[in-house]
Design a protein around this motif. Sequence first.
Motif, short mmCIF file in Angstrom:
data_model
loop_
_atom_site.label_atom_id
_atom_site.label_comp_id
_atom_site.label_asym_id
_atom_site.label_seq_id
_atom_site.Cartn_x
_atom_site.Cartn_y
_atom_site.Cartn_z
N GLY A 16 0.81 -1.21 0.00
CA GLY A 16 0.00 0.00 0.00
C GLY A 16 0.84 1.26 0.00
N ASP A 17 1.99 1.22 0.66
CA ASP A 17 2.90 2.37 0.67
C ASP A 17 3.44 2.64 -0.74
N PHE A 18 3.81 1.58 -1.45
CA PHE A 18 4.31 1.73 -2.81
C PHE A 18 3.20 2.21 -3.74
N ARG A 22 2.89 5.61 -6.20
CA ARG A 22 2.61 5.58 -7.63
C ARG A 22 1.40 6.43 -7.98
N ALA A 23 0.45 6.52 -7.05
CA ALA A 23 -0.79 7.24 -7.33
C ALA A 23 -0.59 8.76 -7.35
N SER A 24 0.00 9.29 -6.30
CA SER A 24 0.17 10.76 -6.25
C SER A 24 1.44 11.07 -5.49
N SER A 25 2.38 11.67 -6.19
CA SER A 25 3.64 11.99 -5.55
C SER A 25 4.44 12.97 -6.39
N GLY A 26 5.49 13.52 -5.77
CA GLY A 26 6.43 14.34 -6.50
C GLY A 26 7.42 13.45 -7.22
N ARG A 27 8.09 14.01 -8.21
CA ARG A 27 9.02 13.21 -9.01
C ARG A 27 10.33 13.95 -9.19
N ALA A 28 11.38 13.17 -9.32
CA ALA A 28 12.70 13.69 -9.69
C ALA A 28 13.39 12.56 -10.43
N GLY A 29 14.29 12.91 -11.32
CA GLY A 29 14.94 11.86 -12.08
C GLY A 29 16.27 12.28 -12.63
N GLY A 30 17.01 11.30 -13.06
CA GLY A 30 18.31 11.51 -13.67
C GLY A 30 18.51 10.46 -14.74
N ARG A 31 19.76 10.26 -15.11
CA ARG A 31 20.08 9.32 -16.17
C ARG A 31 19.87 7.87 -15.73
N CYS A 32 20.22 7.57 -14.48
CA CYS A 32 20.18 6.18 -14.00
C CYS A 32 19.05 5.89 -13.03
N PHE A 33 18.44 6.91 -12.46
CA PHE A 33 17.42 6.70 -11.43
C PHE A 33 16.21 7.59 -11.67
#
Length: 133
Positions: A16-18, A22-33
């Motif tokens: 349920g935590d995962f 996935r449902a509503s959250s902030g996002r950040a990203g890079g090349r590998c993650f």
Amino acid sequence: MAPAGLPREARLRRPGDFAALRASSGRAGGRCFHMRFRDNELGHARLGLAVSKRVSKRAVERNRIKRLVRESFRQVRHRLPAVDLMVMAREQAANVPGPQLLAEIDTLWNKLLASTAPAEPLKRVDDTTTIGR
């Protein structure tokens, strides 16, 4: 001597935590993650990892990536705000050396700190001076 691993309360464990991330959250990203995050009311940060077989067919590679991310989180978790984090590895992560992976995950922690930090006021409430040239 206390163990240096991640304590149980610092990990996301329930499906349920995962799903909430996935449902509503902030996002950040890079090349590998790719990272998703959302506030929690626990007072400390929690980490969840997702490193699929798409990243590497070899379990050794997937486990190496997870170990590096966990160790980086363990060192920085006391500076992070009270958030739930899910870090997902991308396919490029399998071919990147450890120091480069650590540098990229540190960049993600800094992005998280910058996005969740409260904005500093431009002027203190009790300050009556003006800006001079």
